[in-house]
Design a protein around this motif. Structure first.
Motif, PDB file in Angstrom:
ATOM      1  N   GLU A 152       0.894  -1.212   0.025  1.00  0.00           N
ATOM      2  CA  GLU A 152       0.008  -0.038   0.004  1.00  0.00           C
ATOM      3  C   GLU A 152       0.846   1.154   0.108  1.00  0.00           C
ATOM      4  N   LYS A 153       1.875   1.099   0.869  1.00  0.00           N
ATOM      5  CA  LYS A 153       2.869   2.362   0.952  1.00  0.00           C
ATOM      6  C   LYS A 153       3.459   2.820  -0.528  1.00  0.00           C
ATOM      7  N   MET A 154       3.960   1.295  -1.205  1.00  0.00           N
ATOM      8  CA  MET A 154       4.603   1.627  -2.549  1.00  0.00           C
ATOM      9  C   MET A 154       3.499   2.217  -3.381  1.00  0.00           C
ATOM     10  N   VAL A 155       2.289   1.622  -3.595  1.00  0.00           N
ATOM     11  CA  VAL A 155       1.197   2.244  -4.356  1.00  0.00           C
ATOM     12  C   VAL A 155       1.006   3.718  -4.213  1.00  0.00           C
ATOM     13  N   ASN A 156       1.031   4.068  -2.881  1.00  0.00           N
ATOM     14  CA  ASN A 156       0.811   5.671  -2.518  1.00  0.00           C
ATOM     15  C   ASN A 156       1.880   6.268  -3.266  1.00  0.00           C
ATOM     16  N   GLN A 157       3.227   5.927  -3.176  1.00  0.00           N
ATOM     17  CA  GLN A 157       4.266   6.640  -3.667  1.00  0.00           C
ATOM     18  C   GLN A 157       4.399   6.665  -5.005  1.00  0.00           C
ATOM     19  N   LEU A 158       3.890   5.670  -5.809  1.00  0.00           N
ATOM     20  CA  LEU A 158       3.588   5.683  -7.148  1.00  0.00           C
ATOM     21  C   LEU A 158       2.758   6.661  -7.760  1.00  0.00           C
ATOM     22  N   GLU A 159       1.654   6.689  -6.934  1.00  0.00           N
ATOM     23  CA  GLU A 159       0.541   7.432  -7.308  1.00  0.00           C
ATOM     24  C   GLU A 159       0.920   8.874  -6.960  1.00  0.00           C
ATOM     25  N   SER A 160       1.708   9.139  -6.204  1.00  0.00           N
ATOM     26  CA  SER A 160       2.107  10.465  -5.833  1.00  0.00           C
ATOM     27  C   SER A 160       2.864  11.447  -6.951  1.00  0.00           C
ATOM     28  N   GLY A 161       3.226  10.721  -8.043  1.00  0.00           N
ATOM     29  CA  GLY A 161       4.008  11.290  -9.070  1.00  0.00           C
ATOM     30  C   GLY A 161       5.356  11.973  -8.556  1.00  0.00           C
ATOM     31  N   GLU A 162       5.942  11.711  -7.327  1.00  0.00           N
ATOM     32  CA  GLU A 162       7.124  12.308  -7.038  1.00  0.00           C
ATOM     33  C   GLU A 162       8.481  11.678  -7.152  1.00  0.00           C
ATOM     34  N   LEU A 163       8.251  10.478  -7.621  1.00  0.00           N
ATOM     35  CA  LEU A 163       9.363   9.481  -7.971  1.00  0.00           C
ATOM     36  C   LEU A 163       9.888   9.642  -9.368  1.00  0.00           C
ATOM     37  N   SER A 164      11.385   9.512  -9.594  1.00  0.00           N
ATOM     38  CA  SER A 164      11.867   9.654 -10.923  1.00  0.00           C
ATOM     39  C   SER A 164      11.292   8.274 -11.492  1.00  0.00           C
ATOM     40  N   LEU A 165      11.458   8.193 -13.014  1.00  0.00           N
ATOM     41  CA  LEU A 165      11.360   7.030 -13.818  1.00  0.00           C
ATOM     42  C   LEU A 165      11.836   5.752 -13.063  1.00  0.00           C
ATOM     43  N   GLU A 166      13.111   5.948 -12.702  1.00  0.00           N
ATOM     44  CA  GLU A 166      13.910   4.777 -12.337  1.00  0.00           C
ATOM     45  C   GLU A 166      13.496   4.533 -10.917  1.00  0.00           C
ATOM     46  N   GLU A 167      12.998   5.387 -10.034  1.00  0.00           N
ATOM     47  CA  GLU A 167      12.519   4.889  -8.658  1.00  0.00           C
ATOM     48  C   GLU A 167      11.238   4.415  -8.966  1.00  0.00           C
ATOM     49  N   SER A 168      10.298   4.698 -10.078  1.00  0.00           N
ATOM     50  CA  SER A 168       8.888   4.229 -10.140  1.00  0.00           C
ATOM     51  C   SER A 168       9.269   2.827 -10.530  1.00  0.00           C
ATOM     52  N   LEU A 169       9.903   2.579 -11.503  1.00  0.00           N
ATOM     53  CA  LEU A 169      10.232   1.258 -11.975  1.00  0.00           C
ATOM     54  C   LEU A 169      10.830   0.265 -11.015  1.00  0.00           C
ATOM     55  N   GLU A 170      11.593   0.625  -9.849  1.00  0.00           N
ATOM     56  CA  GLU A 170      11.980  -0.112  -8.860  1.00  0.00           C
ATOM     57  C   GLU A 170      10.875  -0.482  -8.039  1.00  0.00           C
ATOM     58  N   LYS A 171      10.275   0.582  -7.538  1.00  0.00           N
ATOM     59  CA  LYS A 171       9.129   0.437  -6.634  1.00  0.00           C
ATOM     60  C   LYS A 171       7.938  -0.648  -7.362  1.00  0.00           C
ATOM     61  N   PHE A 172       7.758  -0.434  -8.701  1.00  0.00           N
ATOM     62  CA  PHE A 172       6.947  -1.255  -9.393  1.00  0.00           C
ATOM     63  C   PHE A 172       7.268  -2.797  -9.261  1.00  0.00           C
ATOM     64  N   GLU A 173       8.453  -3.024  -9.339  1.00  0.00           N
ATOM     65  CA  GLU A 173       8.973  -4.113  -9.348  1.00  0.00           C
ATOM     66  C   GLU A 173       8.914  -4.901  -7.955  1.00  0.00           C
ATOM     67  N   SER A 174       9.306  -3.904  -7.132  1.00  0.00           N
ATOM     68  CA  SER A 174       9.213  -4.407  -5.777  1.00  0.00           C
ATOM     69  C   SER A 174       7.827  -4.853  -5.533  1.00  0.00           C
ATOM     70  N   GLY A 175       6.941  -3.933  -5.907  1.00  0.00           N
ATOM     71  CA  GLY A 175       5.290  -4.069  -5.552  1.00  0.00           C
ATOM     72  C   GLY A 175       4.678  -5.501  -6.205  1.00  0.00           C
ATOM     73  N   VAL A 176       5.328  -5.729  -7.502  1.00  0.00           N
ATOM     74  CA  VAL A 176       4.837  -6.767  -8.177  1.00  0.00           C
ATOM     75  C   VAL A 176       5.345  -8.037  -7.313  1.00  0.00           C
ATOM     76  N   LYS A 177       6.523  -8.035  -6.795  1.00  0.00           N
ATOM     77  CA  LYS A 177       6.962  -9.280  -6.043  1.00  0.00           C
ATOM     78  C   LYS A 177       6.116  -9.594  -4.742  1.00  0.00           C
ATOM     79  N   LEU A 178       5.831  -8.300  -4.167  1.00  0.00           N
ATOM     80  CA  LEU A 178       5.042  -8.302  -2.759  1.00  0.00           C
ATOM     81  C   LEU A 178       3.573  -8.864  -3.003  1.00  0.00           C
ATOM     82  N   TYR A 179       3.224  -8.251  -4.367  1.00  0.00           N
ATOM     83  CA  TYR A 179       1.656  -8.844  -4.712  1.00  0.00           C
ATOM     84  C   TYR A 179       1.884 -10.281  -4.752  1.00  0.00           C
ATOM     85  N   LYS A 180       2.861 -10.741  -5.495  1.00  0.00           N
ATOM     86  CA  LYS A 180       2.962 -12.457  -5.728  1.00  0.00           C
ATOM     87  C   LYS A 180       3.030 -12.908  -4.353  1.00  0.00           C
ATOM     88  N   ASP A 181       3.770 -12.400  -3.392  1.00  0.00           N
ATOM     89  CA  ASP A 181       3.932 -12.902  -2.217  1.00  0.00           C
ATOM     90  C   ASP A 181       2.590 -12.992  -1.371  1.00  0.00           C
TER      91      ASP A 181
END
Length: 107
Positions: free
Chosen positions: A22-51
């Motif tokens: 949920e924290k990752m989603v909020n960070q991604l939705e905020s639009g304050e992350l760079s593209l690289e940071e967004s991709l890293e968060k998204f990748e981590s989020g996908v792993k957490l979702y699968k877990d």
């Protein structure tokens, strides 16, 4: 909120993983992350979702197994003359295969 005993591949509880997701989603939705940071968060989020999905699936399987064992235990406590009624009510037996006339069975 009570913590569950179900752990993901990272050893984190379901609740902890869901909170992190949920924290990752909020960070991604905020639009304050760079593209690289967004991709890293998204990748981590996908792993957490699968877990989380695996932990939920595991919990559902345990619930199914426990529920089925309860059904079997309930059958053991029914007097023999109630077995037919139970199976009829559960739709596991039809009236003609029960070996009784339809008139003697409640509808």
């Amino acid at each position: 909120m009570a913590k569950s005993g179900v752990k993901g591949s990272s050893g984190e509880s379901f609740e902890g993983a869901l909170e992190d997701l949920e924290k990752m989603v909020n960070q991604l939705e905020s639009g304050e992350l760079s593209l690289e940071e967004s991709l890293e968060k998204f990748e981590s989020g996908v792993k957490l979702y699968k877990d989380c999905k695996k932990m939920l699936s595991s919990a559902e399987k345990k619930i199914t197994i426990l529920s089925e064992s309860l059904k079997e235990d309930e059958l053991l406590w029914l007097p023999p003359d109630h077995f037919t009624q139970f199976f009829l009510a559960a739709g596991l037996l039809d009236r003609t295969s029960a070996g009784e006339s339809q008139q003697s069975l409640p509808r």
